[in-house]
Design a protein around this motif. Sequence first.
Motif, PDB file in Angstrom:
ATOM      1  N   ASP A  49       5.553  -6.063 -22.861  1.00 17.46           N
ATOM      2  CA  ASP A  49       4.304  -5.484 -23.360  1.00 17.46           C
ATOM      3  C   ASP A  49       3.544  -6.434 -24.270  1.00 17.46           C
ATOM      4  OD1 ASP A  49       4.766  -3.087 -22.039  1.00 17.46           O
ATOM      5  OD2 ASP A  49       5.932  -2.249 -23.711  1.00 17.46           O
ATOM      6  N   TYR A  50       4.039  -7.659 -24.445  1.00 16.82           N
ATOM      7  CA  TYR A  50       3.442  -8.576 -25.400  1.00 16.82           C
ATOM      8  C   TYR A  50       2.687  -9.698 -24.702  1.00 16.82           C
ATOM      9  CZ  TYR A  50       5.910  -6.453 -29.295  1.00 16.82           C
ATOM     10  OH  TYR A  50       6.350  -5.566 -30.245  1.00 16.82           O
ATOM     11  N   GLY A  94       0.962  -6.989 -29.363  1.00 16.64           N
ATOM     12  CA  GLY A  94       1.606  -5.960 -28.551  1.00 16.64           C
ATOM     13  C   GLY A  94       1.910  -4.742 -29.397  1.00 16.64           C
ATOM     14  N   PRO A  95       2.695  -3.813 -28.889  1.00 14.08           N
ATOM     15  CA  PRO A  95       3.008  -2.597 -29.649  1.00 14.08           C
ATOM     16  C   PRO A  95       4.016  -2.881 -30.763  1.00 14.08           C
ATOM     17  CG  PRO A  95       4.172  -2.592 -27.566  1.00 14.08           C
ATOM     18  CD  PRO A  95       3.256  -3.779 -27.526  1.00 14.08           C
ATOM     19  N   ASP A 101       7.575   2.115 -32.591  1.00 18.30           N
ATOM     20  CA  ASP A 101       6.453   3.044 -32.690  1.00 18.30           C
ATOM     21  C   ASP A 101       5.261   2.438 -31.964  1.00 18.30           C
ATOM     22  OD1 ASP A 101       4.520   4.896 -33.239  1.00 18.30           O
ATOM     23  OD2 ASP A 101       4.985   5.067 -35.376  1.00 18.30           O
ATOM     24  N   GLN A 102       5.110   2.761 -30.688  1.00 16.92           N
ATOM     25  CA  GLN A 102       4.076   2.134 -29.878  1.00 16.92           C
ATOM     26  C   GLN A 102       2.686   2.727 -30.099  1.00 16.92           C
ATOM     27  OE1 GLN A 102       5.076   1.571 -25.784  1.00 16.92           O
ATOM     28  NE2 GLN A 102       6.971   0.465 -26.264  1.00 16.92           N
ATOM     29  N   ASN A 103       2.547   3.638 -31.062  1.00 20.83           N
ATOM     30  CA  ASN A 103       1.224   4.114 -31.433  1.00 20.83           C
ATOM     31  C   ASN A 103       0.474   3.097 -32.284  1.00 20.83           C
ATOM     32  OD1 ASN A 103       1.388   6.684 -30.160  1.00 20.83           O
ATOM     33  ND2 ASN A 103       2.682   7.415 -31.849  1.00 20.83           N
ATOM     34  N   TYR A 104       1.190   2.065 -32.723  1.00 22.75           N
ATOM     35  CA  TYR A 104       0.579   1.042 -33.569  1.00 22.75           C
ATOM     36  C   TYR A 104       0.663  -0.316 -32.879  1.00 22.75           C
ATOM     37  CZ  TYR A 104       0.683   4.486 -37.305  1.00 22.75           C
ATOM     38  OH  TYR A 104       0.482   5.622 -38.053  1.00 22.75           O
ATOM     39  N   GLY A 105      -0.347  -1.147 -33.152  1.00 22.19           N
ATOM     40  CA  GLY A 105      -0.346  -2.502 -32.637  1.00 22.19           C
ATOM     41  C   GLY A 105       0.308  -3.453 -33.628  1.00 22.19           C
ATOM     42  N   GLY A 107      -3.450   0.647 -36.224  1.00 21.13           N
ATOM     43  CA  GLY A 107      -3.324   1.808 -35.356  1.00 21.13           C
ATOM     44  C   GLY A 107      -4.007   3.014 -35.957  1.00 21.13           C
TER      45      GLY A 107
END
Length: 378
Positions: free
Chosen positions: A204-205, A240-241, A245-249, A273
């Motif tokens: 994801d990065y 990336g995330p 906690d993928q709600n934040y970058g 985020g």
Amino acid sequence: MIGVKKTFLFLTLTVLSVVAFGAPQLSGKADYIMRYTNGELIQEIRNLNSSTISVGDNFVGKISFSLYESNAIADNFAKYVHAPILSQSSMAKLVFNEFYLQYEGKNVEITAGKYYTGWGTSPLANPIDLLSPYDFTNAFDSPTKLSVEGVKGVGYFGNSQVELNVVPEFSPDLHRTVPATFENVMPKPENMQLGARYQTNFGDYSISIDAYHGFVHAYVPMGGILKHPPLTGIGGEFSGPLPFDQNYGFYGEGMYLFCGNTSNTTGLIGVNGFGGDYNWGMECSKGLPGQSPFDLEDVLTLYGTKNFTSEISSKAVLSFGKDGDSYGAFTSAEMDFQPVQNLNLSVGLSFAKGLKGTDYFKTSEKMNSLYAKGTVYF
């Protein structure tokens, strides 16, 4: 110097021919700004126009320019009462922000002319973007990144890309005044700036490796003369995330700098985020716009935006900087109102204080101000 000017003249004529025979797509905006700073009321009318022209399947030309016209309110008074001595400041200039011709092939993209670079991951400032100088001359937007005149090639390989930049003529940071005792970097082949960047995706990065060879854009005191010493940097960036906690970058960028017999590091790491009805972010950085690699401050910055309604929103930035025993702070806040789609009205303030003598924040005190702005988009 002559060769560089002839090359840019050729590119100019090429782009103009594209404009003449292509089908342009036009866009832009016009601002009216009134700002109170340093005991004077300054107004500015500013137009930013952009034209993108497609020719066939592979060539695109772009021209964007800004027309600035600003003056202190006292200037008008001085003019009408025939007392020029009361005049405080005035400015009117046309600036070409972008002026390039771009070839777009299947796996390659070549840009020649005047264009912006896009290195870095921070939404605020990018210390690893060493190709581009800063502009500190505008009382309304300083500092801003300037475009460069050169050639950029990008090759695409699967989910990776390689970017090469050649900038023949060095441009220093722009300031309102420059002392007489400074040394220019002459436009010679051995003084070209070179930038290379490899970008790929890892899960994801997005990850990049960056390298630069050129000169320090800031004016560095050396032996009683302000110079732009040679500079080489190598580093990287990622975005990336946030883990867990993928709600934040999650993002970062950094470079190891070599300047003569001196070495240093510059960069930042940040997170942003949505939380608590705010889009917010926080980053820790080493180095501020326009600082030389010999003197980089440590900075903590908080920033955020909030939408109160579909028409009303706000944004704010708060920074704390430290340089040895010196420290300072900066804050800015703006409230925006968009009554219709193509109109935006804003009021805001910016305030800096060198609490114990940091050069950057102490200098920024001269820009403390309140302002109101109206923007029309077209």
